[in-house]
Design a protein around this motif. Structure first.
Motif, PDB file in Angstrom:
ATOM      1  N   TRP A  90      -8.382   3.762  11.237  1.00  0.00           N
ATOM      2  CA  TRP A  90      -8.471   4.713  12.342  1.00  0.00           C
ATOM      3  C   TRP A  90      -9.841   5.374  12.376  1.00  0.00           C
ATOM      4  O   TRP A  90     -10.563   5.450  11.389  1.00  0.00           O
ATOM      5  CB  TRP A  90      -7.385   5.778  12.233  1.00  0.00           C
ATOM      6  N   GLU A 125      -4.655  10.874   6.285  1.00  0.00           N
ATOM      7  CA  GLU A 125      -5.091  10.668   7.662  1.00  0.00           C
ATOM      8  C   GLU A 125      -4.698  11.842   8.551  1.00  0.00           C
ATOM      9  O   GLU A 125      -5.486  12.300   9.391  1.00  0.00           O
ATOM     10  CB  GLU A 125      -4.506   9.357   8.191  1.00  0.00           C
ATOM     11  N   GLY A 162      -0.304   4.103  13.398  1.00  0.00           N
ATOM     12  CA  GLY A 162      -0.861   3.432  12.241  1.00  0.00           C
ATOM     13  C   GLY A 162       0.185   2.656  11.468  1.00  0.00           C
ATOM     14  O   GLY A 162      -0.024   1.500  11.076  1.00  0.00           O
ATOM     15  N   GLN A 211      -0.439   9.771  15.587  1.00  0.00           N
ATOM     16  CA  GLN A 211      -1.410   9.065  14.756  1.00  0.00           C
ATOM     17  C   GLN A 211      -0.708   8.323  13.624  1.00  0.00           C
ATOM     18  O   GLN A 211      -0.963   7.142  13.373  1.00  0.00           O
ATOM     19  CB  GLN A 211      -2.411  10.059  14.179  1.00  0.00           C
ATOM     20  N   TRP A 218      -6.934   3.309  16.710  1.00  0.00           N
ATOM     21  CA  TRP A 218      -6.478   2.456  15.616  1.00  0.00           C
ATOM     22  C   TRP A 218      -6.933   1.043  15.947  1.00  0.00           C
ATOM     23  O   TRP A 218      -6.739   0.576  17.071  1.00  0.00           O
ATOM     24  CB  TRP A 218      -4.953   2.493  15.504  1.00  0.00           C
TER      25      TRP A 218
END
Length: 251
Positions: free
Chosen positions: A160, A37, A148, A144, A62
């Motif tokens: 995401w 990711e 998550g 990020q 998300w």
């Protein structure tokens, strides 16, 4: 000024129904997925600099479902907000649903937290990060991963998507700008065009990119990336939006 309010084309309207896929299971695979990711976010930022020079905004979302009784919902929303070091949630009514909301910041990056109760003992949770400066972009990769992980730890099947947006002052028609962008895109990624949409001022193409893990089903195929170009008749510039795996903001 005519502002385009166009969403992901190809029948992909309705974020909850997009069918994002991943392979989150167990700590080892979780770390592996987090690495993919973060790499894909870096790919998006790199593409943005190649396509538009200086992006104007980067949006990460998300989102996913949580299951639990109505009595547990507020406490679960508060716990998740605290774990992300955000302010306490505020309860509001939205379209007949109880929603727990936060509008705040994390490390200077604006955050929108939305936890909405749904029928059947479910909630749908969306947390959005939006960065508009180079200093904020540099924080996105770690944020990020953190957001998550925290959502998944809270029992949310979080997936995401991200979009980058900026302008190009090439004074071309949208189709001509798209052709130029696709030339750059195929120089750096093995992107295979799969679906397209166009009207008088907008072109939007969706691609399969084998090197990307995040994907969404569209009919009988899978998509990994979407690029849209919209002519802004007031500024004379073309607005370029790049989304992984699709665009979920207006373009």
């Amino acid at each position: 000024m005519k502002k385009a309010v166009k969403w992901a084309a190809f029948g992909l309207i309705g974020v909850a129904a997009l069918g994002f896929t991943g392979f989150y299971a167990g700590s080892g695979l979780a770390k592996m997925q987090a690495g993919y990711e973060q790499n894909e976010l870096r790919t998006l930022l790199d593409l943005g600099h190649r396509m538009v020079g200086e992006p104007e905004r980067v949006v990460i979302k998300w989102q996913g479902t949580w299951e639990g009784s109505a009595e547990q919902t507020e406490a679960a929303a508060q716990k998740l907000s605290r774990s992300l070091q955000l302010p306490s949630v505020t309860e509001v009514k939205e379209n007949g649903h109880t929603t727990y909301r936060v509008i705040g910041q994390k490390d200077t990056v604006p955050v929108r937290f939305n936890w909405q109760e749904m029928p059947g003992g479910q909630s749908y949770v969306i947390i959005q990060l939006e960065a508009s400066t180079p200093g904020q972009w540099s924080l996105l990769s770690d944020l990020q991963a953190e957001f998550g992980n925290k959502m998944r730890e809270a029992g949310i099947d979080a997936k995401w998507n991200a979009a980058l947006q900026g302008n190009v002052d090439d004074r071309l028609k949208a189709a001509e700008t798209m052709e130029r962008i696709e030339g750059k895109l195929t120089d750096c990624l093995d992107a295979v065009p799969k679906e397209t949409y166009n009207d008088a001022t907008t072109v939007s193409n969706a691609y399969q990119v084998p090197s990307l893990m995040s994907r969404v089903r569209s009919g009988d195929t899978w998509l990994n990336m979407q690029v849209a170009v919209h002519e802004d008749d007031e500024s004379g510039k073309n607005r370029v939006t790049i989304g992984l795996p699709v665009i979920t903001i207006e373009y």
